[in-house]
Scaffold this motif. Sequence first.
Motif, PDB file in Angstrom:
ATOM      1  N   GLY A 171       0.817  -1.208   0.000  1.00 32.45           N
ATOM      2  CA  GLY A 171       0.000   0.000   0.000  1.00 32.45           C
ATOM      3  C   GLY A 171       0.850   1.257   0.000  1.00 32.45           C
ATOM      4  O   GLY A 171       0.586   2.190  -0.770  1.00 32.45           O
ATOM      5  N   CYS A 172       1.861   1.284   0.842  1.00 27.87           N
ATOM      6  CA  CYS A 172       2.751   2.454   0.901  1.00 27.87           C
ATOM      7  C   CYS A 172       3.476   2.662  -0.426  1.00 27.87           C
ATOM      8  O   CYS A 172       3.605   3.798  -0.904  1.00 27.87           O
ATOM      9  N   SER A 173       3.941   1.585  -1.011  1.00 23.46           N
ATOM     10  CA  SER A 173       4.619   1.678  -2.308  1.00 23.46           C
ATOM     11  C   SER A 173       3.659   2.177  -3.382  1.00 23.46           C
ATOM     12  O   SER A 173       4.012   3.012  -4.218  1.00 23.46           O
ATOM     13  N   GLY A 174       2.432   1.656  -3.340  1.00 22.42           N
ATOM     14  CA  GLY A 174       1.420   2.098  -4.297  1.00 22.42           C
ATOM     15  C   GLY A 174       1.107   3.567  -4.145  1.00 22.42           C
ATOM     16  O   GLY A 174       0.856   4.269  -5.130  1.00 22.42           O
ATOM     17  N   GLY A 175       1.134   4.056  -2.909  1.00 24.71           N
ATOM     18  CA  GLY A 175       0.887   5.479  -2.664  1.00 24.71           C
ATOM     19  C   GLY A 175       1.957   6.352  -3.274  1.00 24.71           C
ATOM     20  O   GLY A 175       1.664   7.380  -3.892  1.00 24.71           O
ATOM     21  N   VAL A 176       3.209   5.943  -3.125  1.00 24.39           N
ATOM     22  CA  VAL A 176       4.331   6.717  -3.685  1.00 24.39           C
ATOM     23  C   VAL A 176       4.293   6.692  -5.212  1.00 24.39           C
ATOM     24  O   VAL A 176       4.403   7.735  -5.868  1.00 24.39           O
ATOM     25  N   ILE A 177       4.126   5.500  -5.770  1.00 23.09           N
ATOM     26  CA  ILE A 177       4.084   5.366  -7.234  1.00 23.09           C
ATOM     27  C   ILE A 177       2.869   6.093  -7.802  1.00 23.09           C
ATOM     28  O   ILE A 177       2.960   6.795  -8.820  1.00 23.09           O
ATOM     29  N   GLY A 178       1.731   5.940  -7.146  1.00 19.68           N
ATOM     30  CA  GLY A 178       0.513   6.600  -7.613  1.00 19.68           C
ATOM     31  C   GLY A 178       0.645   8.109  -7.584  1.00 19.68           C
ATOM     32  O   GLY A 178       0.255   8.799  -8.538  1.00 19.68           O
ATOM     33  N   ALA A 179       1.193   8.652  -6.500  1.00 16.51           N
ATOM     34  CA  ALA A 179       1.381  10.106  -6.399  1.00 16.51           C
ATOM     35  C   ALA A 179       2.338  10.605  -7.466  1.00 16.51           C
ATOM     36  O   ALA A 179       2.123  11.660  -8.069  1.00 16.51           O
ATOM     37  N   ALA A 180       3.401   9.837  -7.724  1.00 11.16           N
ATOM     38  CA  ALA A 180       4.377  10.222  -8.744  1.00 11.16           C
ATOM     39  C   ALA A 180       3.736  10.250 -10.136  1.00 11.16           C
ATOM     40  O   ALA A 180       3.946  11.193 -10.908  1.00 11.16           O
ATOM     41  N   LEU A 181       2.953   9.221 -10.443  1.00 12.94           N
ATOM     42  CA  LEU A 181       2.317   9.146 -11.762  1.00 12.94           C
ATOM     43  C   LEU A 181       1.248  10.221 -11.934  1.00 12.94           C
ATOM     44  O   LEU A 181       1.128  10.831 -13.010  1.00 12.94           O
ATOM     45  N   LEU A 182       0.472  10.464 -10.890  1.00 11.66           N
ATOM     46  CA  LEU A 182      -0.549  11.513 -10.962  1.00 11.66           C
ATOM     47  C   LEU A 182       0.098  12.885 -11.152  1.00 11.66           C
ATOM     48  O   LEU A 182      -0.383  13.711 -11.935  1.00 11.66           O
ATOM     49  N   ASP A 192       2.318  23.052 -21.482  1.00 11.73           N
ATOM     50  CA  ASP A 192       2.319  24.292 -22.271  1.00 11.73           C
ATOM     51  C   ASP A 192       2.206  25.525 -21.374  1.00 11.73           C
ATOM     52  O   ASP A 192       2.773  26.579 -21.678  1.00 11.73           O
ATOM     53  N   LYS A 193       1.478  25.389 -20.278  1.00  9.55           N
ATOM     54  CA  LYS A 193       1.318  26.511 -19.351  1.00  9.55           C
ATOM     55  C   LYS A 193       2.513  26.634 -18.402  1.00  9.55           C
ATOM     56  O   LYS A 193       2.827  27.727 -17.924  1.00  9.55           O
ATOM     57  N   LEU A 194       3.162  25.498 -18.125  1.00  8.39           N
ATOM     58  CA  LEU A 194       4.249  25.489 -17.145  1.00  8.39           C
ATOM     59  C   LEU A 194       5.616  25.761 -17.761  1.00  8.39           C
ATOM     60  O   LEU A 194       6.519  26.271 -17.087  1.00  8.39           O
ATOM     61  N   LEU A 195       5.775  25.421 -19.036  1.00  3.49           N
ATOM     62  CA  LEU A 195       7.077  25.579 -19.696  1.00  3.49           C
ATOM     63  C   LEU A 195       7.590  27.018 -19.666  1.00  3.49           C
ATOM     64  O   LEU A 195       8.794  27.233 -19.439  1.00  3.49           O
ATOM     65  N   PRO A 196       6.736  28.044 -19.853  1.00  2.24           N
ATOM     66  CA  PRO A 196       7.239  29.426 -19.771  1.00  2.24           C
ATOM     67  C   PRO A 196       7.864  29.771 -18.425  1.00  2.24           C
ATOM     68  O   PRO A 196       8.680  30.690 -18.327  1.00  2.24           O
ATOM     69  N   PHE A 197       7.505  29.026 -17.380  1.00  2.83           N
ATOM     70  CA  PHE A 197       8.065  29.269 -16.051  1.00  2.83           C
ATOM     71  C   PHE A 197       9.256  28.360 -15.764  1.00  2.83           C
ATOM     72  O   PHE A 197       9.830  28.399 -14.674  1.00  2.83           O
ATOM     73  N   GLY A 198       9.614  27.515 -16.738  1.00  2.00           N
ATOM     74  CA  GLY A 198      10.786  26.652 -16.585  1.00  2.00           C
ATOM     75  C   GLY A 198      10.519  25.309 -15.933  1.00  2.00           C
ATOM     76  O   GLY A 198      11.457  24.613 -15.546  1.00  2.00           O
ATOM     77  N   TYR A 199       9.260  24.901 -15.833  1.00  2.00           N
ATOM     78  CA  TYR A 199       8.928  23.642 -15.174  1.00  2.00           C
ATOM     79  C   TYR A 199       8.591  22.575 -16.213  1.00  2.00           C
ATOM     80  O   TYR A 199       7.838  22.827 -17.155  1.00  2.00           O
ATOM     81  N   LEU A 200       9.159  21.393 -16.020  1.00  3.12           N
ATOM     82  CA  LEU A 200       8.966  20.277 -16.933  1.00  3.12           C
ATOM     83  C   LEU A 200       8.213  19.143 -16.225  1.00  3.12           C
ATOM     84  O   LEU A 200       8.220  19.070 -14.986  1.00  3.12           O
ATOM     85  N   PRO A 201       7.602  18.237 -16.993  1.00  2.00           N
ATOM     86  CA  PRO A 201       6.847  17.135 -16.364  1.00  2.00           C
ATOM     87  C   PRO A 201       7.662  16.310 -15.380  1.00  2.00           C
ATOM     88  O   PRO A 201       7.129  15.869 -14.360  1.00  2.00           O
ATOM     89  N   TRP A 202       8.981  16.113 -15.657  1.00  2.00           N
ATOM     90  CA  TRP A 202       9.772  15.290 -14.747  1.00  2.00           C
ATOM     91  C   TRP A 202       9.963  15.965 -13.384  1.00  2.00           C
ATOM     92  O   TRP A 202      10.158  15.280 -12.371  1.00  2.00           O
ATOM     93  N   HIS A 203       9.884  17.291 -13.357  1.00  2.00           N
ATOM     94  CA  HIS A 203       9.934  17.990 -12.070  1.00  2.00           C
ATOM     95  C   HIS A 203       8.760  17.550 -11.192  1.00  2.00           C
ATOM     96  O   HIS A 203       8.908  17.339  -9.984  1.00  2.00           O
ATOM     97  N   PHE A 204       7.613  17.399 -11.811  1.00  2.00           N
ATOM     98  CA  PHE A 204       6.412  17.004 -11.084  1.00  2.00           C
ATOM     99  C   PHE A 204       6.486  15.535 -10.682  1.00  2.00           C
ATOM    100  O   PHE A 204       5.979  15.160  -9.619  1.00  2.00           O
ATOM    101  N   LEU A 205       7.112  14.734 -11.534  1.00  2.00           N
ATOM    102  CA  LEU A 205       7.309  13.323 -11.188  1.00  2.00           C
ATOM    103  C   LEU A 205       8.130  13.201  -9.908  1.00  2.00           C
ATOM    104  O   LEU A 205       7.775  12.440  -8.996  1.00  2.00           O
ATOM    105  N   VAL A 206       9.210  13.971  -9.822  1.00  2.00           N
ATOM    106  CA  VAL A 206      10.074  13.937  -8.638  1.00  2.00           C
ATOM    107  C   VAL A 206       9.324  14.455  -7.408  1.00  2.00           C
ATOM    108  O   VAL A 206       9.359  13.843  -6.328  1.00  2.00           O
TER     109      VAL A 206
END
Length: 265
Positions: A171-182, A192-206
């Motif tokens: 369950g704990c592992s699923g929570g971490v993986i699920g939060a990362a994927l979401l 497209d909205k975040l790129l002008p501010f310098g943020y990429l999808p992998w930043h959100f993954l981390v």
Amino acid sequence: MFLERLISGVILVILAVACIGTGGNLLLGIVGLLSLIGQFELYRVFKLEKTRLAYIGYIGTIVYELLLFWNKEAWIEVYLLAVLLVFLITYVISYPTYVFSQIAMIYTGLMYVTMSLSCLYQVRCMEGGIYLVWIIFIAAWGSDTCAYCVGKLIGKHKIPSPLSPKKTIEGCSGGVIGAALLAFLYGWLLQDKLLPFGYLPWHFLVMGAIGGILSQIGDLTASAIKRNYDIKDYGKLIPGHGGIMDRFDSILFTGPLTYIFLNIL
């Protein structure tokens, strides 16, 4: 119980969307109010909620929120040192009314509740903050939901902690993986909205992955305090959820994480 919890949850989400979407002074005021309630709940656990020390803590929260209102973030470090001195002076003047551990408890309440919750407002005030702030909730509530679902479906191995005997490693592992994927999906959909501010999808993954871990630690921290003082919930303000500290325990960890991570970037 489930219906009551569901209705309260829906109302909380609607209020969160309205306040965070509006931002500004409305959000700061709500964060300040939640901080004061959360402080009161925590101080009540310590049986200090109506003491002179507690009132200094409440005033400390109000002044802290005013510093944010006046855009005096640079003063906060000095302010927190000043508040510590006030607590210590009160300790000496009032001796032997209080013991030193109570000073630590009250000061911790200011740092743990007020400063952590203020990260919601501070992230919202950043460039692109209207998009960034939601990662705090995705990491916290996404982890909680995914951990619950995965634990129910395939959870077998209990985590080696007496704080939450029903939690499983799966369950704990699923929570971490699920939060990362979401979080990654959120960043990818809004790239497209975040790129002008310098943020990429992998930043959100981390942020989602680390937030998923800290979210669960935040939940266990709140549980540890409750077990230390033999209480079930911090309060009854939110039907089906308990108090502010019960509902926002994970936010108290994912908020600072998000604020720190974005400042490092």
